[in-house]
Write a protein that holds these residues in place. Structure first.
Motif, PDB file in Angstrom:
ATOM      1  N   MET A   1       0.878  -1.244   0.108  1.00  0.00           N
ATOM      2  CA  MET A   1      -0.032   0.029  -0.006  1.00  0.00           C
ATOM      3  C   MET A   1       0.839   1.321   0.161  1.00  0.00           C
ATOM      4  SD  MET A   1      -3.117   0.778   2.419  1.00  0.00           S
ATOM      5  CE  MET A   1      -4.092  -0.924   1.977  1.00  0.00           C
ATOM      6  N   ASN A   2       0.486   2.422  -0.219  1.00  0.00           N
ATOM      7  CA  ASN A   2       0.988   3.765  -0.346  1.00  0.00           C
ATOM      8  C   ASN A   2       1.323   4.429   0.770  1.00  0.00           C
ATOM      9  OD1 ASN A   2       1.441   3.345  -3.035  1.00  0.00           O
ATOM     10  ND2 ASN A   2      -0.346   4.519  -3.628  1.00  0.00           N
ATOM     11  N   PHE A   3       0.965   3.583   2.170  1.00  0.00           N
ATOM     12  CA  PHE A   3       1.412   4.403   3.012  1.00  0.00           C
ATOM     13  C   PHE A   3       2.636   4.342   3.660  1.00  0.00           C
ATOM     14  CE2 PHE A   3      -2.878   2.669   3.486  1.00  0.00           C
ATOM     15  CZ  PHE A   3      -3.550   3.668   3.266  1.00  0.00           C
ATOM     16  N   ASN A   4       3.455   5.032   4.504  1.00  0.00           N
ATOM     17  CA  ASN A   4       4.722   4.671   4.876  1.00  0.00           C
ATOM     18  C   ASN A   4       4.820   3.285   5.699  1.00  0.00           C
ATOM     19  OD1 ASN A   4       4.926   5.125   7.758  1.00  0.00           O
ATOM     20  ND2 ASN A   4       4.421   7.083   7.400  1.00  0.00           N
ATOM     21  N   SER A   5       6.192   2.850   5.764  1.00  0.00           N
ATOM     22  CA  SER A   5       6.149   1.535   6.421  1.00  0.00           C
ATOM     23  C   SER A   5       5.697   1.248   7.711  1.00  0.00           C
ATOM     24  CB  SER A   5       7.697   1.016   6.288  1.00  0.00           C
ATOM     25  OG  SER A   5       8.628   1.775   6.980  1.00  0.00           O
ATOM     26  N   ASP A   8       2.119   0.823   7.737  1.00  0.00           N
ATOM     27  CA  ASP A   8       1.645  -0.477   7.454  1.00  0.00           C
ATOM     28  C   ASP A   8       1.582  -1.322   8.335  1.00  0.00           C
ATOM     29  OD1 ASP A   8       0.962   0.586   4.898  1.00  0.00           O
ATOM     30  OD2 ASP A   8       3.005  -0.054   3.809  1.00  0.00           O
ATOM     31  N   LEU A   9       2.897  -1.464   9.087  1.00  0.00           N
ATOM     32  CA  LEU A   9       3.150  -2.224  10.180  1.00  0.00           C
ATOM     33  C   LEU A   9       1.997  -2.241  11.379  1.00  0.00           C
ATOM     34  CD1 LEU A   9       6.936  -1.983  10.848  1.00  0.00           C
ATOM     35  CD2 LEU A   9       5.729  -3.708   9.878  1.00  0.00           C
ATOM     36  N   VAL A  10       1.739  -0.774  11.517  1.00  0.00           N
ATOM     37  CA  VAL A  10       0.559  -0.443  12.760  1.00  0.00           C
ATOM     38  C   VAL A  10      -0.787  -1.053  12.217  1.00  0.00           C
ATOM     39  CG1 VAL A  10      -0.411   1.218  13.660  1.00  0.00           C
ATOM     40  CG2 VAL A  10       1.710   1.526  14.050  1.00  0.00           C
ATOM     41  N   VAL A  11      -1.225  -0.816  11.066  1.00  0.00           N
ATOM     42  CA  VAL A  11      -2.195  -1.500  10.652  1.00  0.00           C
ATOM     43  C   VAL A  11      -2.401  -2.925  10.414  1.00  0.00           C
ATOM     44  CG1 VAL A  11      -3.710  -1.682   8.566  1.00  0.00           C
ATOM     45  CG2 VAL A  11      -2.871   0.357   9.278  1.00  0.00           C
ATOM     46  N   ARG A  12      -1.009  -3.565  10.315  1.00  0.00           N
ATOM     47  CA  ARG A  12      -0.849  -4.933  10.451  1.00  0.00           C
ATOM     48  C   ARG A  12      -1.307  -5.485  12.119  1.00  0.00           C
ATOM     49  NH1 ARG A  12       4.458  -7.206   8.406  1.00  0.00           N
ATOM     50  NH2 ARG A  12       3.776  -8.830   9.536  1.00  0.00           N
ATOM     51  N   VAL A  13      -0.638  -4.795  12.885  1.00  0.00           N
ATOM     52  CA  VAL A  13      -0.951  -5.113  14.362  1.00  0.00           C
ATOM     53  C   VAL A  13      -2.521  -4.997  14.739  1.00  0.00           C
ATOM     54  CG1 VAL A  13      -0.602  -4.069  16.626  1.00  0.00           C
ATOM     55  CG2 VAL A  13       1.420  -4.431  14.812  1.00  0.00           C
ATOM     56  N   ALA A  47       3.994 -11.526  15.425  1.00  0.00           N
ATOM     57  CA  ALA A  47       3.737 -11.820  14.255  1.00  0.00           C
ATOM     58  C   ALA A  47       4.382 -10.558  13.173  1.00  0.00           C
ATOM     59  CB  ALA A  47       2.439 -12.084  13.892  1.00  0.00           C
ATOM     60  N   VAL A  48       3.998  -9.288  13.826  1.00  0.00           N
ATOM     61  CA  VAL A  48       4.636  -8.034  13.158  1.00  0.00           C
ATOM     62  C   VAL A  48       5.916  -7.571  13.670  1.00  0.00           C
ATOM     63  CG1 VAL A  48       3.685  -5.854  12.518  1.00  0.00           C
ATOM     64  CG2 VAL A  48       2.061  -7.723  12.881  1.00  0.00           C
ATOM     65  N   SER A 128      -1.980   3.753  18.461  1.00  0.00           N
ATOM     66  CA  SER A 128      -1.367   3.434  17.336  1.00  0.00           C
ATOM     67  C   SER A 128      -2.357   2.776  16.269  1.00  0.00           C
ATOM     68  CB  SER A 128      -0.252   2.632  17.579  1.00  0.00           C
ATOM     69  OG  SER A 128       0.898   3.174  18.425  1.00  0.00           O
ATOM     70  N   CYS A 129      -3.144   1.834  16.644  1.00  0.00           N
ATOM     71  CA  CYS A 129      -3.847   1.188  15.854  1.00  0.00           C
ATOM     72  C   CYS A 129      -5.120   2.132  15.233  1.00  0.00           C
ATOM     73  CB  CYS A 129      -4.721  -0.102  16.377  1.00  0.00           C
ATOM     74  SG  CYS A 129      -3.244  -1.460  16.817  1.00  0.00           S
TER      75      CYS A 129
END
Ligand SMILES: [Zn+2]
Length: 188
Positions: A1-5, A8-13, A47-48, A128-129
Motif C-alpha cells: 500500500m502507499n502508506f509509509n512502512s 503499514d506495520l501498525v495496520v498489520r498489528v 507476528a509483526v 497506534s492502531c
C-alpha cells in the motif's frame, strides 16, 4: 500500500489483534483458541514485531478490549458504512489521546509514534492502531478494510491488492472456498 512502512506495520498489528483476540470463527475454527490470552496476544504482536516484549494477562485483557473496538471499524467498512467507521475511529483517537510524536530510541533513526510518552503498553497500541486505521480510512483506500466472506470465518483483513477485489482473510479461506466450489461442480 502507499502508506509509509510504519503505518503499514501498525495496520498489520490492528489486523493481528482483531483476528487473535475477538471471539468468532477463523477458517472454520473457534477463536480465540483455548489457552492463555496472553500467549495469543504475544504471538499476534510478534507476528509483526518479532522482538515485542512479553504481554501480561492483564495487558492481554486490555488489548482484547481494544481489538473489539477495532473489529467494529472493519465490520462497518465491510457493510459499506464508512460514516460509522469514521465515527468509531474518531472516538478511539479521542479516548486514547492519540497524537503524533517523533521519537528516537534503541539505535533507530527518528520515527513517528502515534501516542504520547508515559502511556501503558496496551493504551499505546490502542492509540497506534486507531491512528493506523484513521490513515487508511482517510486515504483513497478507505474502503479496503474487510471481513472474510468464507463460510465459518469472520476474521478481518486489509485489501492491499492492486484492484481491490480481495474477499478472504487468508489463502487458507480462499482455498477452502475454491475447493468447495470445485466439489459442488463435480456433483452437478
Ligand atoms: Zn477467513
Amino acid at each position: 500500500m502507499n502508506f509509509n512502512s510504519h503505518t503499514d506495520l501498525v495496520v498489520r498489528v490492528a489486523v493481528e489483534l482483531v483476528n487473535a483476540l475477538t471471539p468468532g470463527e477463523g477458517h472454520g475454527r473457534a477463536v480465540p483458541p483455548s489457552g492463555e490470552r496472553a500467549a495469543v496476544a504475544n504471538s499476534a504482536l510478534r507476528a509483526v514485531y518479532p522482538s515485542h516484549r512479553e504481554v501480561t494477562e492483564a495487558e492481554a485483557g486490555e488489548l482484547a478490549a481494544t481489538a473489539a473496538r477495532l473489529r467494529a471499524v472493519f465490520e462497518a467498512v465491510a457493510r459499506g458504512d464508512l460514516d460509522a467507521a469514521a465515527q468509531q475511529v474518531n472516538d478511539l483517537l479521542e479516548e486514547t489521546h492519540a497524537r503524533p510524536m517523533l521519537e528516537r530510541h534503541d539505535g533507530e533513526p527518528w520515527h513517528l509514534h502515534f501516542h504520547g510518552p508515559g502511556g501503558t503498553m496496551a493504551g499505546d497500541w490502542a492509540a497506534s492502531c486507531a491512528t493506523g486505521l484513521a490513515m487508511v480510512l482517510g486515504s483513497e483506500f478507505g474502503d479496503r478494510l474487510g471481513v472474510c466472506t468464507a463460510p465459518h470465518c469472520d476474521r478481518v483483513y486489509v485489501d492491499v491488492s492492486r484492484n481491490g477485489t480481495r474477499r478472504f482473510c487468508s489463502t487458507t479461506c480462499q482455498n477452502r472456498v475454491k475447493t468447495a466450489a470445485f466439489r459442488a461442480r463435480g456433483r452437478a
